[in-house]
Scaffold this motif. Structure first.
Motif, PDB file in Angstrom:
ATOM      1  N   ARG B  33      11.291   0.160   5.166  1.00 26.06           N
ATOM      2  CA  ARG B  33       9.983   0.010   4.543  1.00 26.06           C
ATOM      3  C   ARG B  33       8.968  -0.497   5.525  1.00 26.06           C
ATOM      4  O   ARG B  33       7.831  -0.073   5.569  1.00 26.06           O
ATOM      5  N   GLU B  37       5.715   1.289   6.572  1.00 26.51           N
ATOM      6  CA  GLU B  37       4.458   0.592   6.378  1.00 26.51           C
ATOM      7  C   GLU B  37       3.639   0.635   7.628  1.00 26.51           C
ATOM      8  O   GLU B  37       2.447   0.925   7.624  1.00 26.51           O
ATOM      9  N   GLN B  41       0.088   2.249   8.010  1.00 23.27           N
ATOM     10  CA  GLN B  41      -1.086   1.493   8.456  1.00 23.27           C
ATOM     11  C   GLN B  41      -1.785   2.229   9.575  1.00 23.27           C
ATOM     12  O   GLN B  41      -3.015   2.312   9.613  1.00 23.27           O
ATOM     13  N   ILE B  77       0.628   3.482  -1.331  1.00 21.08           N
ATOM     14  CA  ILE B  77       0.865   2.612  -0.198  1.00 21.08           C
ATOM     15  C   ILE B  77       0.402   1.210  -0.524  1.00 21.08           C
ATOM     16  O   ILE B  77       1.032   0.245  -0.117  1.00 21.08           O
ATOM     17  N   LYS B  80       2.665  -1.192  -1.794  1.00 25.25           N
ATOM     18  CA  LYS B  80       3.722  -1.512  -0.852  1.00 25.25           C
ATOM     19  C   LYS B  80       3.287  -2.628   0.057  1.00 25.25           C
ATOM     20  O   LYS B  80       4.068  -3.458   0.457  1.00 25.25           O
ATOM     21  N   ALA B  81       2.017  -2.579   0.396  1.00 24.11           N
ATOM     22  CA  ALA B  81       1.554  -3.559   1.375  1.00 24.11           C
ATOM     23  C   ALA B  81       1.797  -4.969   0.889  1.00 24.11           C
ATOM     24  O   ALA B  81       2.469  -5.736   1.557  1.00 24.11           O
TER      25      ALA B  81
END
Lengths: 346, 546
Positions: B33, B37, B41, B77, B80-81
Motif C-alpha cells: 500500500r 501510495e 502521490q 486514493i 487511502k492517504a
C-alpha cells in the motif's frame, strides 16, 4: 400337574427372553436399555430359582450357569446379563454359607493367608440341602431387584455434588443415566450442555431434545467438532455400556476420542455407571465390534462401523455409581465384592 | 466509487467507509500500500491540474488548508492517504479494536481529518516517506485508528457480528458500493445477508446463514452492479457447489478473468485505479455469500497488486492481456505446479505396504495419492468422513476410480481403526503464522488421536495458503454453516425437526478448526518439507521476495 406346567412355562419364558436378546442385538440398535435388561434377567433368575427343580445349592448354580451361558451367547455384547447371573451366583454362595454356618461368612475372598492355612476352601461343593435356602435366595434376589430399580435415582441424587452453576458440560450419545443425572441437577442449577451427536445412529439428537425440554440450554454438535469445542468445556459426563475389570470402559464409539480430547485439555471425565454394569471381563484384544453396514457406496469398499470403543482407565477421572463415587483404580475391589472369582468364567 | 461530487453528502464519511473497505481487503499488505501510495502521490502531482475541481471537493473532507495538491485527488486514493499514513503524530491510539465503538466513532472521524491534514503536510514536505512498514489500521469502525504501531490489524467484520454498529456500518457500506456506473441514479446495492436461526452463545460474534436463503434472492433485477459471472460464483459458493480451498480460489480467479475481459475503462479514469474499485463490490458480494477463505484473500491481494502496478501509459488491451496472463501464471505456479512439487516430495514419504489415513476431501491429498499409485507404490487408504458434510464420499469415489483399495469409516471410529494405520495425510485450508493448521472441522481430532497412537501426521499445503493471522482456538474466527444440516432422519424419526421451536436448543455446525502444531509432524509445501513452526519464516521470505 403343577410340576411339568411350571417347567414348560419356565422354558417358554427363557426362550422368549433369549429371542428378545437376540433381536435386540441384530436390529438397528439396542431395543432396550441395560437397566431393563438387568431387571428382566434378575426376574427370570428368580423365577428359575422358584420354579426349577433343584435340591441343593450346587444344582441351582449348575442350572443357572447353564442358562446363563445360553443367554450370554445369545447377545455377547449385552454384558449386563452375565453380570446379573454372576451376582445371583454370588448370592447363592452367600446364602449357602450363611445356612451352613458362619465360618466363611466374614471373608469369602481368597487371601494368601487363607490359601496357606485352610487350603480346602474351594472343595466346597455345595451339596448340602437346606430347606430354607430357596426362600433365602429368593429374598436376596428381591433385594437385588430393589437395588436395581433405584440405581438411576441414586446416581441422580449425587448430581448436585458434581455440577456447579454456569458450567459447560459435554456428553456423547444417549444415556438414560446421564439424562436423569443432568435433569436432576438442572432443577437447582443453571448450566449448559453440549451433546455430541454420535453418528451414525445419532442418538445424541434424542438426548438433546429431551434435555432441552427440561429447560437445559443444550447445543448439538457433530462428532467432528468435539476437539474444537473441548477447550470451553468444564466437565465431560458420559454413560457407558460396560465397566471393565481394570477400570476401563466399553462405551459407544467416539468415546475414546472424547476421552483423549478431555485429557488433552485436562478436563475431568466423569462416568455415570450403575453397579450392574461392572463386568469382570477385561478387554479382549481381538475386539469384536458389531459390523453394521451403514452406507453402501460402492461394492469395492470396506466399511467399518464399530459400535463400541475401549477407553483405558488412565483417561477417566471418576466413576459415579449408585453406591457413591470411586476412582478407576478402585474398581477391581468393588468387583471382588460383587462377584466370586470362580464365577468370572461362567 | 463514483466521483465524490455525485455522491455528495458526507464525503468524509465516504472516505472513511472506503478506508475501511480498503483496510478490510488489504490489511496485510503494508508495504504494497505504501508503494502504491507513493506512486499515486507522484501521479497526483503530475495530474494536479486536471483534478482541480475534484480537489476542491476533497478539500471539504479533511481540512486541507494545506496543499491539496499533495492530496491525491481521485477519490479512491484519498481515503487511502489518511488511512495508510504511517504514523505521524501520536494519535491517541487505543490499540485494541474491541472497546469504545460508538463514542469513538466521531473521534475517529476527527482523527481521520487530522490525519489527512497531517498527511497532506507531510507529503508536501517530502516526496518519499521511507518504507516504514507501518500500517496504521485505517479508520476502523470500532477503534480510533492506530498510527504508532502496526500491531493491531483491523478486525474483520465477519467476526464482529455481535456488535450492532459494525453491522450498521457494513450495511451502509454495501449500500454505497456501487460500481462506477455512469448513471448514478441506479442505486442498486449489494444486499446484506441476514442471520438465520438461534446462534449458540459462544459463537454469537459470527454469522450463521441458511443455505435456503441465498443472497441472490435479494438482488434486484437488473443487477447492473455485479457482473453475472460473479453472481454465479457467489451462488455456487453459498450453495456449496464449489467447495474446497483450491477450487474456490481457482473459480474466483477465473471469474475475475471474465470480469477483466468484459471491462472497459471509463473515460477520464485510469485502468489501474478504476478496475480495483470495480472489484470491490464484487468482493463484498462474494464475502456476503460465503466468507472469503485465506487462499482467496491472498489471490485477491495479488490481483490488486498486479492491477495497480500497471503503468498508466499502457493501452487498455495490452493491460488487460497482461492481467489475464498474470492470473494464469498465478494459477499455474501457485496451484498446479505447487501440487506437482508437493506430490513429488510426498511420494518419497509413502512406502510399500503403507496404510494411509485421509480425512474428508482434500484435492491436494487426493492428487498425491493418485500420483503415488501411478508410481506403483503399494498402499491402501482409509478414508475418514464426518457428518454433516460427508465429503469423504467424494474422495472415496475418486480414489476408487483410480483403483486404490479403500476403507471407509466415520470419524467416531477413528480410534478403532488407528492401530492399523501407518501414516496420516491431512490437507489444510490455511496455515497460520503461529504454526496452527486451520482446516476442516475434525482434523484436529484426527491429529490428536493419531498422536495418542504415535502415528505420524503429515499436512500438505501450498504456500499461497499461508496466512499472517494467528489463532489459538476455533472460536474467535470460524464459519458457521447452516444449522439445519445436522438434522437427520433415523428409523423414520427426525428428532431435531422442530429445533427452532424449542428455546433452549441450539445446533452448531462448525466448518473449520485449528490444529495445534505439536500434533503435526511435518508440513509438505512446494518449498520443501518444513516443521509447522517454520511458517512465519516462509511468510517472511515471501514478503521479502515481493
Amino acid at each position: 400337574m403343577p410340576g411339568p406346567d411350571k417347567e414348560t412355562d419356565l422354558t417358554e419364558r427363557i426362550e422368549a427372553f433369549l429371542s428378545d436378546l437376540k433381536r435386540g442385538g441384530s436390529g438397528t440398535g439396542p431395543l432396550r436399555g441395560s437397566a431393563e435388561t438387568a431387571r428382566e434377567t434378575t426376574a427370570l433368575l428368580r423365577r428359575i430359582t422358584a420354579q426349577a427343580r433343584w435340591s441343593s445349592a450346587g444344582d441351582l448354580m449348575e442350572i443357572i450357569r447353564k442358562e446363563g451361558r445360553r443367554m450370554t451367547a445369545a447377545q455377547p455384547s449385552e454384558t449386563t446379563v452375565g453380570n446379573m447371573i454372576r451376582r445371583v451366583l454370588k448370592i447363592i454362595r452367600e446364602e449357602y454359607a450363611r445356612s451352613r454356618g458362619s465360618s466363611e461368612e466374614t471373608d469369602q475372598q481368597e487371601s494368601l493367608h487363607k490359601l496357606l492355612t485352610s487350603g480346602g476352601l474351594s472343595e466346597e461343593n455345595f451339596r448340602q440341602h437346606f430347606a430354607a435356602l430357596k426362600a433365602n435366595v429368593i429374598e436376596a434376589i428381591n433385594e437385588l431387584l430393589t437395588e436395581l430399580e433405584g440405581t438411576t435415582d441414586n446416581i441422580a441424587m449425587q448430581a448436585l455434588e458434581h455440577i456447579h452453576s454456569n458450567e459447560v458440560i459435554m456428553t456423547i450419545g444417549r444415556s438414560r443415566t446421564v439424562e436423569s443425572f443432568l435433569k436432576d441437577a438442572a432443577r437447582k442449577r443453571k448450566f449448559h450442555v453440549i451433546v455430541a451427536e454420535c453418528a451414525p445412529f445419532c442418538q445424541g439428537h434424542k438426548m438433546a431434545t429431551s434435555l432441552s425440554e427440561a429447560g437445559i440450554e443444550t447445543t448439538v454438535i457433530a462428532d467432528a467438532a468435539i476437539f474444537a469445542v473441548m477447550s470451553r468445556v468444564n466437565k465431560v459426563i458420559i454413560g457407558t455400556q460396560t465397566v471393565l475389570a481394570n477400570g476401563g470402559l466399553r462405551a459407544v464409539n467416539g468415546t475414546h476420542t472424547l476421552a483423549l480430547a478431555a485429557k488433552h485439555h485436562s478436563t475431568p471425565l466423569i462416568v455415570c455407571a450403575p453397579m450392574f454394569k461392572l463386568s469382570p471381563q477385561v478387554r479382549r484384544l481381538t475386539n469384536e465390534p458389531d459390523f453394521y453396514n451403514f452406507c453402501e457406496i460402492l461394492s469395492k469398499v470396506n466399511v467399518h462401523c464399530p459400535v463400541f470403543d475401549y477407553v483405558p482407565p488412565e483417561l477417566i477421572t471418576l466413576f459415579i455409581s449408585n453406591i457413591g463415587g470411586h476412582a478407576p483404580s478402585y474398581i477391581y475391589r468393588l468387583m471382588s465384592e460383587l462377584y466370586h472369582p470362580e464365577d468370572h468364567e461362567l | 466509487m463514483a466521483d465524490s461530487g455525485e455522491t455528495g453528502g458526507p464525503v468524509k464519511k465516504d472516505g472513511i467507509q472506503q478506508a475501511k473497505t480498503e483496510g478490510k481487503e488489504l490489511t496485510k499488505e503494508e508495504k504494497q500500500r505504501l508503494r502504491k501510495e507513493k506512486k499515486q502521490q507522484k501521479k497526483s502531482k503530475e495530474k494536479k491540474d486536471e483534478k482541480a475541481s475534484q480537489e476542491s471537493e476533497k478539500e471539504k473532507k479533511p481540512v486541507s488548508s494545506a496543499s491539496p495538491a499533495s492530496q491525491p485527488p481521485t477519490q479512491p486514493i484519498t481515503p487511502k492517504a489518511p488511512s495508510a499514513v504511517p504514523t505521524l503524530v501520536p494519535v491517541p491510539a487505543s490499540e485494541t479494536p474491541a472497546p469504545a465503538d460508538k463514542p469513538a466513532k466521531s473521534k475517529a472521524e476527527m482523527k481521520a481529518e487530522r490525519r489527512a491534514r497531517q498527511e497532506a503536510e507531510r507529503a508536501s514536505k517530502q516526496g518519499k516517506k521511507g518504507e516504514v512498514g507501518q500500517q496504521a489500521a485505517p479508520g476502523k469502525p470500532k477503534a480510533p485508528p492506530s498510527e504508532l504501531q502496526p500491531v493491531v490489524k483491523r478486525l474483520p467484520e465477519h467476526v464482529q457480528v455481535d456488535n450492532p454498529e459494525v453491522l450498521k456500518k457494513l450495511a451502509k457500506k454495501l449500500e454505497r458500493q456501487q460500481t462506477p456506473e455512469y448513471n448514478a441514479a441506479t442505486k442498486v446495492k449489494i444486499p446484506l445477508r441476514s442471520d438465520y436461526g438461534y446462534k449458540v452463545s459462544l459463537f454469537s460474534h459470527l454469522h450463521q446463514y441458511s443455505r435456503k436463503a441465498p443472497l441472490t434472492q435479494q438482488l434486484s433485477i437488473p443487477s447492473t452492479v455485479i457482473h453475472p459471472a460473479i453472481v454465479r460464483l457467489g451462488l455456487q459458493y453459498s450453495q456449496g457447489i464449489v467447495a474446497g480451498s483450491n477450487a474456490r480460489s481457482v473459480a474466483l480467479l477465473h471469474a475475475f478473468k471474465q470480469v477483466i475481459r468484459d471491462y472497459t475503462t471509463p473515460p477520464n479514469e485510469e485502468l489501474s485505479r478504476d478496475l480495483v474499485n470495480k472489484l470491490k463490490p464484487y468482493i463484498s458480494f462474494l464475502n456476503q455469500c460465503r466468507p472469503l477463505s485465506a487462499s482467496m484473500g491472498n489471490a485477491i491481494k495479488y490481483i490488486k497488486k498486479e492491477i495497480s502496478n500497471i503503468p498508466s501509459q499502457c493501452k487498455e488491451e495490452e493491460a488487460k492481456s497482461k492481467l489475464l496472463n498474470c492470473i494464469d501464471r498465478y494459477i499455474d505456479e501457485k496451484i498446479n505446479l505447487a501440487a506437482k512439487a508437493i506430490a513429488k516430495s510426498s511420494i518419497e514419504k509413502i512406502s510399500d505396504g503403507d496404510v494411509i489415513l485421509v480425512y474428508g476431501c482434500s484435492s491436494l491429498v487426493n492428487h498425491i495419492l493418485c500420483e503415488a499409485f501411478e508410481k506403483n507404490r503399494k498402499f491402501r487408504v482409509i478414508v475418514v468422513d464426518s457428518r454433516p458434510r460427508l465429503e469423504g464420499r467424494e474422495a472415496l469415489r475418486r480414489l476408487v476410480q483410480r483403483g486404490i483399495s479403500c476403507t471407509y469409516v466415520l470419524i467416531s471410529a477413528v480410534s478403532y481403526i488407528l492401530p492399523e494405520v501407518s501414516k496420516v495425510f491431512l490437507g489444510a485450508h490455511a496455515l497460520l503464522a503461529n504454526g496452527y493448521v486451520m482446516s476442516r472441522v475434525g482434523t484436529s481430532q484426527i491429529a490428536l488421536v493419531a498422536k495418542a497412537f504415535n502415528v505420524p501426521v503429515l499436512v500438505c499445503c501450498e504456500t499461497y495458503k499461508f496466512c499472517e493471522r494467528v489463532q489459538t482456538d476455533s472460536f474467535v474466527s470460524n464459519e458457521l454453516d447452516d444449522p439445519d444440516d445436522l438434522i437427520v432422519t433415523r428409523k423414520g424419526k427426525t428428532q431435531l425437526e422442530h429445533w427452532q421451536e424449542v428455546p433452549s436448543l441450539g445446533l452448531l455446525n462448525l466448518v473449520y478448526d485449528v490444529t495445534p502444531p505439536d500434533f503435526v509432524d511435518l508440513v509438505i509445501t512446494d518449498l520443501g518439507m518444513i516443521p509447522c513452526t517454520s511458517v512465519p519464516v516462509v511468510l517472511r521470505v515471501k514478503n521479502v521476495d515481493q
